[in-house]
Design a protein around this motif. Sequence first.
Motif, mmCIF file in Angstrom:
data_model
loop_
_atom_site.group_PDB
_atom_site.id
_atom_site.type_symbol
_atom_site.label_atom_id
_atom_site.label_comp_id
_atom_site.label_asym_id
_atom_site.label_seq_id
_atom_site.Cartn_x
_atom_site.Cartn_y
_atom_site.Cartn_z
ATOM 1 N N VAL A 1 34.715 31.655 40.808
ATOM 2 C CA VAL A 1 34.222 30.049 39.849
ATOM 3 C C VAL A 1 34.038 31.128 38.460
ATOM 4 O O VAL A 1 33.161 32.160 38.301
ATOM 5 C CB VAL A 1 33.474 29.672 39.590
ATOM 6 N N GLN A 2 34.896 31.277 37.511
ATOM 7 C CA GLN A 2 34.698 32.214 36.086
ATOM 8 C C GLN A 2 34.457 31.504 35.042
ATOM 9 O O GLN A 2 35.922 30.724 35.171
ATOM 10 C CB GLN A 2 36.003 33.491 36.069
ATOM 11 N N PHE A 3 33.940 31.286 34.309
ATOM 12 C CA PHE A 3 34.836 30.506 32.234
ATOM 13 C C PHE A 3 34.633 32.545 32.031
ATOM 14 O O PHE A 3 34.131 33.068 31.362
ATOM 15 C CB PHE A 3 33.295 30.646 32.486
ATOM 16 N N VAL A 4 35.997 32.007 31.580
ATOM 17 C CA VAL A 4 36.723 33.121 30.735
ATOM 18 C C VAL A 4 37.465 32.325 29.795
ATOM 19 O O VAL A 4 38.505 31.784 29.913
ATOM 20 C CB VAL A 4 37.321 34.125 31.146
ATOM 21 N N ASP A 5 38.334 32.880 27.985
ATOM 22 C CA ASP A 5 39.250 32.212 27.544
ATOM 23 C C ASP A 5 40.726 32.495 27.831
ATOM 24 O O ASP A 5 40.390 34.178 27.497
ATOM 25 C CB ASP A 5 38.501 32.881 25.967
ATOM 26 N N LEU A 6 40.967 32.082 28.344
ATOM 27 C CA LEU A 6 42.077 32.394 28.925
ATOM 28 C C LEU A 6 43.112 32.256 27.794
ATOM 29 O O LEU A 6 44.144 33.194 27.932
ATOM 30 C CB LEU A 6 43.061 32.037 30.219
ATOM 31 N N GLN B 1 40.902 33.748 48.023
ATOM 32 C CA GLN B 1 39.814 33.411 47.642
ATOM 33 C C GLN B 1 39.064 33.992 46.772
ATOM 34 O O GLN B 1 37.842 34.349 46.870
ATOM 35 C CB GLN B 1 39.016 33.951 49.014
ATOM 36 N N ALA B 2 39.802 35.357 46.289
ATOM 37 C CA ALA B 2 39.185 35.867 45.185
ATOM 38 C C ALA B 2 39.711 35.664 43.816
ATOM 39 O O ALA B 2 41.274 36.057 43.938
ATOM 40 C CB ALA B 2 39.105 37.639 45.072
ATOM 41 N N VAL B 3 39.491 35.594 42.355
ATOM 42 C CA VAL B 3 40.164 35.588 40.808
ATOM 43 C C VAL B 3 39.518 36.672 40.335
ATOM 44 O O VAL B 3 37.846 36.258 39.904
ATOM 45 C CB VAL B 3 41.051 34.287 41.131
ATOM 46 N N LEU B 4 39.251 37.105 39.304
ATOM 47 C CA LEU B 4 38.612 37.558 37.979
ATOM 48 C C LEU B 4 39.930 37.952 36.870
ATOM 49 O O LEU B 4 40.584 38.312 36.822
ATOM 50 C CB LEU B 4 38.911 38.854 38.096
ATOM 51 N N GLY B 5 39.440 37.112 36.183
ATOM 52 C CA GLY B 5 40.014 37.225 34.343
ATOM 53 C C GLY B 5 39.708 38.434 33.899
ATOM 54 O O GLY B 5 39.124 38.249 33.471
ATOM 55 N N ARG B 6 40.462 39.188 33.470
ATOM 56 C CA ARG B 6 40.146 40.317 33.021
ATOM 57 C C ARG B 6 41.042 41.287 31.892
ATOM 58 O O ARG B 6 42.814 40.943 32.427
ATOM 59 C CB ARG B 6 40.061 41.528 33.614
ATOM 60 N N ASP B 7 41.461 41.880 30.770
ATOM 61 C CA ASP B 7 42.282 42.652 30.222
ATOM 62 C C ASP B 7 42.797 44.454 30.700
ATOM 63 O O ASP B 7 41.448 44.384 30.112
ATOM 64 C CB ASP B 7 42.646 42.518 28.947
ATOM 65 N N ASP C 1 44.762 39.174 31.369
ATOM 66 C CA ASP C 1 45.982 38.906 32.869
ATOM 67 C C ASP C 1 44.409 39.003 34.436
ATOM 68 O O ASP C 1 43.324 38.091 34.037
ATOM 69 C CB ASP C 1 46.144 41.180 33.001
ATOM 70 N N LEU C 2 45.488 38.724 35.319
ATOM 71 C CA LEU C 2 45.342 37.825 36.919
ATOM 72 C C LEU C 2 44.658 38.436 37.864
ATOM 73 O O LEU C 2 45.556 39.453 37.883
ATOM 74 C CB LEU C 2 45.788 37.029 36.850
ATOM 75 N N LEU C 3 43.760 39.035 37.926
ATOM 76 C CA LEU C 3 43.523 39.694 38.778
ATOM 77 C C LEU C 3 43.204 38.974 40.195
ATOM 78 O O LEU C 3 42.429 38.544 40.302
ATOM 79 C CB LEU C 3 42.023 40.884 39.211
ATOM 80 N N VAL C 4 43.954 38.831 41.157
ATOM 81 C CA VAL C 4 44.075 38.018 42.484
ATOM 82 C C VAL C 4 43.695 38.930 43.892
ATOM 83 O O VAL C 4 44.255 39.424 44.014
ATOM 84 C CB VAL C 4 44.674 36.588 43.032
ATOM 85 N N GLY C 5 42.788 38.336 44.726
ATOM 86 C CA GLY C 5 42.767 38.797 46.279
ATOM 87 C C GLY C 5 42.726 37.694 47.472
ATOM 88 O O GLY C 5 42.539 36.957 47.132
ATOM 89 N N SER C 6 43.672 38.091 48.519
ATOM 90 C CA SER C 6 43.990 36.936 49.216
ATOM 91 C C SER C 6 43.323 37.700 50.742
ATOM 92 O O SER C 6 42.901 38.549 50.981
ATOM 93 C CB SER C 6 45.415 37.276 49.568
ATOM 94 N N THR C 7 43.963 36.607 51.899
ATOM 95 C CA THR C 7 43.017 37.164 52.890
ATOM 96 C C THR C 7 43.886 38.234 53.800
ATOM 97 O O THR C 7 44.093 38.370 55.203
ATOM 98 C CB THR C 7 42.664 35.935 54.063
ATOM 99 N N PHE D 1 48.191 40.395 37.960
ATOM 100 C CA PHE D 1 49.535 39.814 36.982
ATOM 101 C C PHE D 1 49.021 39.908 35.822
ATOM 102 O O PHE D 1 48.052 39.055 35.072
ATOM 103 C CB PHE D 1 49.222 38.207 37.925
ATOM 104 N N PRO D 2 50.219 41.036 35.377
ATOM 105 C CA PRO D 2 49.800 40.444 33.813
ATOM 106 C C PRO D 2 50.047 39.571 32.828
ATOM 107 O O PRO D 2 50.840 38.771 33.244
ATOM 108 C CB PRO D 2 51.295 41.663 33.621
ATOM 109 N N ASN D 3 49.663 39.337 31.998
ATOM 110 C CA ASN D 3 49.738 38.269 31.122
ATOM 111 C C ASN D 3 50.715 38.457 29.715
ATOM 112 O O ASN D 3 50.645 39.747 29.062
ATOM 113 C CB ASN D 3 48.636 37.753 29.783
#
Length: 505
Positions: free
Chosen positions: A421-426, A472-478, A486-492, A500-502
Motif C-alpha cells: 500500500v502506498q499513498f502518493v499523488d498520482l 504483489q509489489a508496486v511503487l509510484g516514483r518519478d 511512474d509505476l514500478l511493479v514486481g511479479s511472482t 510503466f512510464p507516465n
Amino acid sequence: MCIFKNAIPRTLAFCLIASFLLGGCDDLWKNKLIVNPKNCAIAPAVCDYSEECDYNTERCVPLPPPTCPQISFESISPLRGSRVGGEKISITGSQFQGNMRVEIDGTPLENVSVAASNLLTGILGSSSYSCGPSPVTLISTCFERVSRESAFYYTLDPLEYDPKPITLPAPPGTQALQILSDDLNEDGDPDIVGIESGTVRVYLSDGIGSFSTAPGNALGGSLFQATFGDGNADKHRDLFVTDQANARLWALWNSGNGAFTAQSLSMPESLRGVVSADVSGDGIDDVLAVGVSGNLYFLPGSATGLGSAEVFATSLPANSQQAVLGDTNKDKQPDLIVGGGNTQTVEVWQKTAPKTFTRLSQTPTATPTNFLAVGDLNGDGVLDLGVGVGGQRSLGVFLGNGIGGFGSGSVVGAGVIPRTVQFVDLNCDGFLDLLVSSSTENKVGWAFGKGDGSFATATLLDLSPHQAGITQAVLGRDVDFDGTIDLLVGSTQSPAYLVFPNVSP
C-alpha cells in the motif's frame, strides 16, 4: 513657392539657402538634407508609439507613463485543471482594466476578458510540462505584475501509462516481494531495488528512463521487509533487510556507486518489520526491528556500523507484519506504527526514554492487518493511516487525531486484495491517492484522493499482457525526471520487474 508647416526659424533658414542653391524646397526634401531622422519637426512619423515630438528641440521624447492603478489577485476558480487545457477559468481581484494577461506556470490564459474591475475570465491553456502546484501571474496593461505561488494545480486528466513498459532483466523464476527506490550511486537519479525471497537486486538509473543491472546480492533465507538508512555516517544510502526464517538482520553497506557489501547481524530471533531513522539524535541513522515474538530491537548506528541489538520494548503484536515510521502526535519525533499480526489492531509506539519505547495508542481494525501506509489524506497536517484488509478488495482508512491515535475507520474500495500500500499523488492535484498491489491477481489498482480522507472509485491496471503471475509489489516514483509519477511493479513470474512510464497528455 516654398510653403512650411510646423517649421521653426532655423529650418526656414536652411530651406531659403537650399532654394537659392538647389532651386527649391522640394529639392531640399529630395536630396535629404535632413540628416537626423529624429528631426520630428519636419518628419513627425519618425516618433514611435511610445514617444511624442518636442518642437523646441526637434527631438522625439518618451510619452509620460499612463496612470495605472495597482492590481490585486484574490482568488482563482477552479483551483485545478487538466494540463490538456480548455477549461474556463475565473479570477477575482481589483483594478482590472484594458488588455490583461494571465500566465499559469508560464502558460498564457487564452481569450482573457475583463468582465468587471474585480473579475476576469479566460480559457486554460495546454501545458505539456506542468504538473502539480503552479504559480499564477497577472500582468496589467501597464506591465505591473502580481503573482502567487502554488495558486493553481495543473492535473493529469486523463492519467495514462505507457502500454509498452520497460522490462528490467532478472533470471527466470525471480519473484519480487518488495520494490524500493533511492539514489544509490549519488548521481542524482532514482535507482531501483527489488527484494526477493533470498536476493536483493539493484537497477541503476540513467535519469531518462533506462537502467543498468548491478550484481545481485544473494542472501538466502526468507527476506521480509527492507528499508534505507545511513547506518555508518558515510553519506551513502545503506539497506537493512529482515529475515523472518532466521535470527539475523542483513545490513547491506553501500560503497557509494550502487554496489553493496552484505553483513549478517545475529539477532535473538527472526524478524519482520524494520525501519531506520536517527532515533538517538546523534546524526546517524539507527535501526528498529520487530521480532516475531513482539520484541522491539534497537541497533544504534555509528561510524563503524550498527551496534549490538538491545530490547527497547516488549509486548508488541506477535507475528506483526510491516512496520512504518511517522510523527503521529506532532512532536517532531518518529513514532513506530506496527500492524497487529494475529490481532485486529494497529499500534503506535513512542520513544519515552533513551532506551525505552512505550505504547502510545491501539486502533482496532476489522481484520488482522497486513501492510500499512501513512500520509496526510485530508490536509490537516496530521498523519492518517491506511491498512490492507485481509481477504477483501478494500483498504481501511483511519484519520489521525494529532495525539498519536486514529479515529474510527472507513472502508475504501481498492479493486484488488491489497498486499503493498502506498499513498502518493498520482495525478498532480495535490491530494494523496491510494496505490495498491495485489496478493492474488496480476493487477495493480489506484483510487484518486478527494482531499478529505475519501477516495474515488478504484481503477485497475491489468498486467496480464505483459507478465504472468501475481503482481504483489508496486511503487509510484518519478524515475525519468519528467515531473510525473511512474509505476514500478514486481511479479511472482518472469518478467519479474516492469517500469510503466507516465505518458499522460
